[in-house]
Design a protein around this motif. Structure first.
Motif, short mmCIF file in Angstrom:
data_model
loop_
_atom_site.label_atom_id
_atom_site.label_comp_id
_atom_site.label_asym_id
_atom_site.label_seq_id
_atom_site.Cartn_x
_atom_site.Cartn_y
_atom_site.Cartn_z
N SER A 1 0.83 -1.21 0.00
CA SER A 1 0.00 0.00 0.00
C SER A 1 0.86 1.26 0.00
CB SER A 1 -0.93 0.00 1.22
OG SER A 1 -1.69 -1.17 1.31
N SER A 2 1.84 1.29 -0.87
CA SER A 2 2.89 2.31 -0.80
C SER A 2 2.39 3.71 -1.12
CB SER A 2 4.03 1.94 -1.76
OG SER A 2 4.55 0.69 -1.43
N ALA A 3 2.82 4.66 -0.30
CA ALA A 3 2.46 6.07 -0.50
C ALA A 3 3.46 6.71 -1.47
CB ALA A 3 2.45 6.81 0.84
N TYR B 1 8.36 -6.53 -4.50
CA TYR B 1 7.04 -7.12 -4.31
C TYR B 1 6.10 -6.00 -3.89
CZ TYR B 1 3.37 -10.24 -2.49
OH TYR B 1 2.18 -10.89 -2.25
N MET B 2 5.09 -5.73 -4.72
CA MET B 2 4.12 -4.69 -4.43
C MET B 2 2.74 -5.32 -4.25
SD MET B 2 5.12 -1.73 -7.21
CE MET B 2 3.89 -0.60 -6.53
N ALA B 3 2.01 -4.86 -3.24
CA ALA B 3 0.63 -5.30 -3.03
C ALA B 3 -0.20 -4.11 -2.57
CB ALA B 3 0.56 -6.42 -2.00
N GLU C 1 -2.91 -7.02 -6.75
CA GLU C 1 -4.08 -6.27 -6.31
C GLU C 1 -5.12 -7.27 -5.83
OE1 GLU C 1 -5.95 -3.66 -9.11
OE2 GLU C 1 -4.08 -2.61 -9.60
N SER C 2 -5.71 -7.00 -4.68
CA SER C 2 -6.80 -7.84 -4.22
C SER C 2 -7.71 -7.02 -3.32
CB SER C 2 -6.29 -9.07 -3.47
OG SER C 2 -5.76 -8.71 -2.21
N GLN C 3 -8.85 -7.57 -3.00
CA GLN C 3 -9.83 -6.83 -2.21
C GLN C 3 -9.24 -6.43 -0.86
OE1 GLN C 3 -13.50 -8.92 -1.58
NE2 GLN C 3 -14.52 -7.18 -0.64
#
Length: 263
Positions: free
Chosen positions: A149-151, A209-211, A240-242
């Protein structure tokens, strides 16, 4: 498992600092079983988000369980709402602290591997940006970056006007932390510029690794950085996921990210 709170004088920040550490040192010997070979530990430097502290990950996540389960040392410094960037005027070099000094200090203090391939940096929200920025800035130290959830707000604040606000902070805050916003693009605070700089020098680029949750208010900037990495053919995993900007999401993906990093 050793759980510690460490205080030491940081030359980068010019004062005493505190970080939490999880170090899985316990060994159990069973009768009739050969003793396992002791190897230096892999290490993850894990950064907190905006308005948080060095205690967030221990307080709100499963990180102690995961450190023990996967035999990885975890070190959690404080970002103090400074996005893990260097404030040269103030003499508070947060980037140098997490990207260099803390790595060197913990390697002297604990039985850690000194190999780049065993050293990772990660974080959530503000800490996700800090992990990306300093993972690339100090790529000689880190082989893997975990960014949840990177800013990556550089996309939004670059060239912003003096009346800019995003509901959390305003123009004055962002100029204090990021400097001249008209000079942000192409600087060492711009993740895209850091990647391009590594490619130009033919240096090793950390895998990333990005999520991000599909209900997260930072989804758009994560998608944009993902698209950039694709266009530059930079090795990365993007999920990307809920989910929203919540500990439920980060708790689910921090273990997936650790498994990705240590494989």
């Amino acid at each position: 498992m050793a759980t510690l709170q460490v205080h030491f004088y940081s030359k980068a920040l010019r004062r005493e600092v505190t970080f939490n550490a999880l170090v899985p040192l316990d060994d159990f010997d069973f009768p009739g079983m050969p003793k396992a070979e002791k190897k230096p530990l892999k290490a993850l430097y894990l950064l907190n988000g905006y308005s948080g502290s060095h205690s967030d990950w221990i307080s709100f996540s499963r990180i102690r369980e995961l450190s023990d389960k996967h035999r990885i040392a975890v070190f959690m410094p404080a970002g103090e709402n400074h996005f893990y960037l260097d404030d040269v005027d103030k003499g508070s070099l947060y980037g140098e602290y997490v990207g260099k000094e803390l790595v060197e200090f913990t390697r002297k203090m604990f039985p850690l591997s000194d190999q780049r391939e065993d050293t990772f940096i990660g974080g959530l929200s503000m800490g996700g940006y800090g992990a990306i920025r300093n993972g690339f800035k100090y790529a000689e130290h880190f082989s893997q970056i975990i960014a949840l959830s990177s800013a990556i707000i550089t996309y939004k604040i670059a060239n912003a006007s003096s009346d800019y606000t995003d509901g959390i902070a305003d123009y004055k805050y962002f100029t204090r932390v990021f400097g001249d916003l008209d000079q942000l693009q192409g600087s060492d605070r711009d993740p895209e510029a850091l990647v391009l700089g590594l490619k130009e020098k033919k240096s090793a680029i950390p895998a990333i690794y990005m999520a991000c949750g599909t209900e997260d208010f930072l989804l758009d900037v994560n998608q944009r950085f993902h698209d950039f990495l694709v266009s530059e053919q930079v090795e990365h995993t993007y999920v990307e996921s809920q989910g929203g900007h919540t500990w439920d999401f980060w708790n689910e993906y921090i273990e997936k990210a650790i498994l990705w990093a240590i494989q």
